[in-house]
Write a protein that holds these residues in place. Structure first.
Motif, PDB file in Angstrom:
ATOM      1  N   ARG A 106     -90.777  29.911-103.418  1.00  0.00           N
ATOM      2  CA  ARG A 106     -91.961  30.407-102.717  1.00  0.00           C
ATOM      3  C   ARG A 106     -93.195  29.553-103.016  1.00  0.00           C
ATOM      4  O   ARG A 106     -94.018  29.304-102.135  1.00  0.00           O
ATOM      5  CB  ARG A 106     -92.226  31.862-103.095  1.00  0.00           C
ATOM      6  CG  ARG A 106     -91.216  32.840-102.505  1.00  0.00           C
ATOM      7  CD  ARG A 106     -91.565  34.268-102.895  1.00  0.00           C
ATOM      8  NE  ARG A 106     -90.678  35.254-102.299  1.00  0.00           N
ATOM      9  CZ  ARG A 106     -90.854  35.819-101.110  1.00  0.00           C
ATOM     10  NH1 ARG A 106     -91.912  35.493-100.383  1.00  0.00           N
ATOM     11  NH2 ARG A 106     -90.007  36.721-100.657  1.00  0.00           N
ATOM     12  N   ALA A 109     -92.947  26.233-101.133  1.00  0.00           N
ATOM     13  CA  ALA A 109     -93.114  26.489 -99.701  1.00  0.00           C
ATOM     14  C   ALA A 109     -94.588  26.696 -99.356  1.00  0.00           C
ATOM     15  O   ALA A 109     -95.084  26.155 -98.356  1.00  0.00           O
ATOM     16  CB  ALA A 109     -92.291  27.707 -99.289  1.00  0.00           C
ATOM     17  N   ARG A 110     -95.287  27.449-100.203  1.00  0.00           N
ATOM     18  CA  ARG A 110     -96.709  27.701 -99.931  1.00  0.00           C
ATOM     19  C   ARG A 110     -97.534  26.430-100.113  1.00  0.00           C
ATOM     20  O   ARG A 110     -98.451  26.157 -99.335  1.00  0.00           O
ATOM     21  CB  ARG A 110     -97.213  28.806-100.864  1.00  0.00           C
ATOM     22  CG  ARG A 110     -98.520  29.439-100.428  1.00  0.00           C
ATOM     23  CD  ARG A 110     -98.370  30.138 -99.072  1.00  0.00           C
ATOM     24  NE  ARG A 110     -99.641  30.669 -98.613  1.00  0.00           N
ATOM     25  CZ  ARG A 110    -100.079  31.898 -98.910  1.00  0.00           C
ATOM     26  NH1 ARG A 110     -99.337  32.706 -99.639  1.00  0.00           N
ATOM     27  NH2 ARG A 110    -101.241  32.303 -98.457  1.00  0.00           N
ATOM     28  N   SER A 112     -96.548  23.471 -99.568  1.00  0.00           N
ATOM     29  CA  SER A 112     -96.206  22.523 -98.509  1.00  0.00           C
ATOM     30  C   SER A 112     -96.728  22.940 -97.135  1.00  0.00           C
ATOM     31  O   SER A 112     -96.639  22.152 -96.177  1.00  0.00           O
ATOM     32  CB  SER A 112     -94.686  22.352 -98.436  1.00  0.00           C
ATOM     33  OG  SER A 112     -94.156  21.937 -99.682  1.00  0.00           O
ATOM     34  N   GLN A 113     -97.250  24.141 -97.006  1.00  0.00           N
ATOM     35  CA  GLN A 113     -97.676  24.636 -95.694  1.00  0.00           C
ATOM     36  C   GLN A 113     -98.834  23.835 -95.119  1.00  0.00           C
ATOM     37  O   GLN A 113     -98.926  23.636 -93.910  1.00  0.00           O
ATOM     38  CB  GLN A 113     -98.057  26.115 -95.782  1.00  0.00           C
ATOM     39  CG  GLN A 113     -96.876  27.058 -95.754  1.00  0.00           C
ATOM     40  CD  GLN A 113     -97.306  28.522 -95.768  1.00  0.00           C
ATOM     41  OE1 GLN A 113     -98.502  28.838 -95.726  1.00  0.00           O
ATOM     42  NE2 GLN A 113     -96.334  29.415 -95.836  1.00  0.00           N
ATOM     43  N   ASP A 114     -99.740  23.402 -95.992  1.00  0.00           N
ATOM     44  CA  ASP A 114    -100.918  22.657 -95.553  1.00  0.00           C
ATOM     45  C   ASP A 114    -100.933  21.313 -96.271  1.00  0.00           C
ATOM     46  O   ASP A 114    -100.893  21.270 -97.498  1.00  0.00           O
ATOM     47  CB  ASP A 114    -102.192  23.437 -95.872  1.00  0.00           C
ATOM     48  CG  ASP A 114    -103.440  22.810 -95.274  1.00  0.00           C
ATOM     49  OD1 ASP A 114    -103.593  21.575 -95.351  1.00  0.00           O
ATOM     50  OD2 ASP A 114    -104.279  23.554 -94.730  1.00  0.00           O
ATOM     51  N   CYS A 117    -103.339  21.028 -99.144  1.00  0.00           N
ATOM     52  CA  CYS A 117    -103.337  22.024-100.220  1.00  0.00           C
ATOM     53  C   CYS A 117    -103.232  21.317-101.567  1.00  0.00           C
ATOM     54  O   CYS A 117    -102.329  20.511-101.793  1.00  0.00           O
ATOM     55  CB  CYS A 117    -102.171  22.999-100.051  1.00  0.00           C
ATOM     56  SG  CYS A 117    -102.196  24.354-101.246  1.00  0.00           S
ATOM     57  N   VAL A 120    -101.875  25.975-105.663  1.00  0.00           N
ATOM     58  CA  VAL A 120    -101.402  27.328-105.376  1.00  0.00           C
ATOM     59  C   VAL A 120    -101.464  28.123-106.670  1.00  0.00           C
ATOM     60  O   VAL A 120    -100.882  27.720-107.682  1.00  0.00           O
ATOM     61  CB  VAL A 120     -99.963  27.332-104.820  1.00  0.00           C
ATOM     62  CG1 VAL A 120     -99.421  28.758-104.744  1.00  0.00           C
ATOM     63  CG2 VAL A 120     -99.923  26.678-103.442  1.00  0.00           C
ATOM     64  N   ALA A 202    -101.451  32.961-103.664  1.00  0.00           N
ATOM     65  CA  ALA A 202    -100.200  33.384-103.046  1.00  0.00           C
ATOM     66  C   ALA A 202     -99.638  34.575-103.810  1.00  0.00           C
ATOM     67  O   ALA A 202     -99.065  34.413-104.901  1.00  0.00           O
ATOM     68  CB  ALA A 202     -99.197  32.229-103.031  1.00  0.00           C
TER      69      ALA A 202
END
Length: 307
Positions: A106, A109-110, A112-114, A117, A120, A202
């Protein structure tokens, strides 16, 4: 996640005389849903008494490595881990944490979303040794410890018990300030923010952390946090006058009775009865005065605590 193209992750864990809880942390990391071939674990000993025991513990895991940092302080230890890390992604946690089985999946993934970024910050769940009979200190911790979302919003950082970033971000903004014993994670996060990177809280990226149980443990944490925060403030001061004002502000902040906290505590549904509300309020008063004394102690030339 079972993709061969998953970013390679280095998990960095500083440890100081905490082998028993480190074992639980490593066992949790062994159960991760993230592909095992795509992450390494770097345990950094920071002066533990039983180095041989730690070595035996760590070598039981084929993707874990033990390195040593003799300079005291968790930020020096984390920087030592960074020096040997191979990962494109860097994940930080602590020896007393128990990451959720999908923590890395998780978190990556978070992250890598932007593409912009840079940090996290995940949720840290506190648990009690005996949920039916929590101590006053455990109850206090459950209300105050590790407010990750608030820390990110107000200070642009979060506790390194649960923080994930790209290696390229560290290369750009620099490693942790090894002179700090506490609040170095917030100081580093501020640099990430100032460099223009996006920062994300997150809630689904989670680790568990035991609440402190004893007044002695809370005293040690309070001294460390108060000293770390004061040292960060002094570092940012540009003149003797600013340093004097920061000392007075820090002292007054801790000497003022915590009225708002007490009012909120009495209205907090997590505290089940009047006895719990009174105990938590008294603990908060104690924490304030311990913090005030630590500021005075540092002003008189003493050194900050590492424990």
């Amino acid at each position: 996640m079972h993709r061969s193209d998953a970013p390679f992750v280095s998990v960095i864990i500083p440890v100081f005389n905490d082998g028993e809880r480190l074992q639980q942390c490593l066992a949790a990391l062994a159960q991760q849903t993230y592909p095992r071939s795509r992450f390494e674990i770097i345990v950094v000993d920071n002066g533990s008494d039983d180095l041989a025991g730690l070595k035996t513990l760590v070598t039981a895991y084929d993707n874990a490595t033990l390195v040593v940092e003799t300079r005291p302080g968790s930020y020096a230890a984390r920087n030592r881990g960074l020096a040997v890390a191979k990962g494109e992604v860097i994940a930080f946690t602590d020896a007393d944490c128990v990451p959720a089985v999908d923590w890395l999946e998780r978190g990556v993934a978070r992250l890598s979303q932007d593409p912009n970024c840079g940090l996290v910050v995940g949720r840290i769940n506190l648990f009690f040794a005996d949920p039916q009979h929590p101590t006053a200190v455990e109850l206090f911790e459950s209300l105050t410890a590790f407010p990750q979302e608030q820390l990110l919003r107000d200070h642009h950082g979060g506790a390194t018990a649960n923080a994930i970033t790209w290696r390229r971000v560290i290369d750009q903004v620099g490693p942790f300030d090894m002179q700090l014993k506490s609040n170095g994670d917030l100081e580093w996060g501020q640099r990430v923010f100032e460099a223009g990177f996006q920062q994300v809280y997150a809630d689904e990226v989670q680790v568990d952390h035991p609440a402190r149980r004893l007044l002695r443990e809370l005293y040690q944490r309070t001294v460390r946090l108060a000293g770390g925060y004061y040292e960060v403030q002094l570092k940012q001061a540009k003149s003797l006058g600013q340093r004097q004002r920061m000392f007075v502000q820090a002292l007054l902040k801790n000497l003022v009775p915590p009225v708002f906290f007490v009012v909120n505590a009495f209205g907090d549904g997590r505290l089940k009865n009047l006895n719990q509300k009174l105990k938590v309020s008294l603990v908060m008063v104690m924490v304030r005065y311990i913090s005030a004394w630590e500021v005075v102690r540092l002003k008189l030339g003493r050194t900050s605590s590492r424990v």
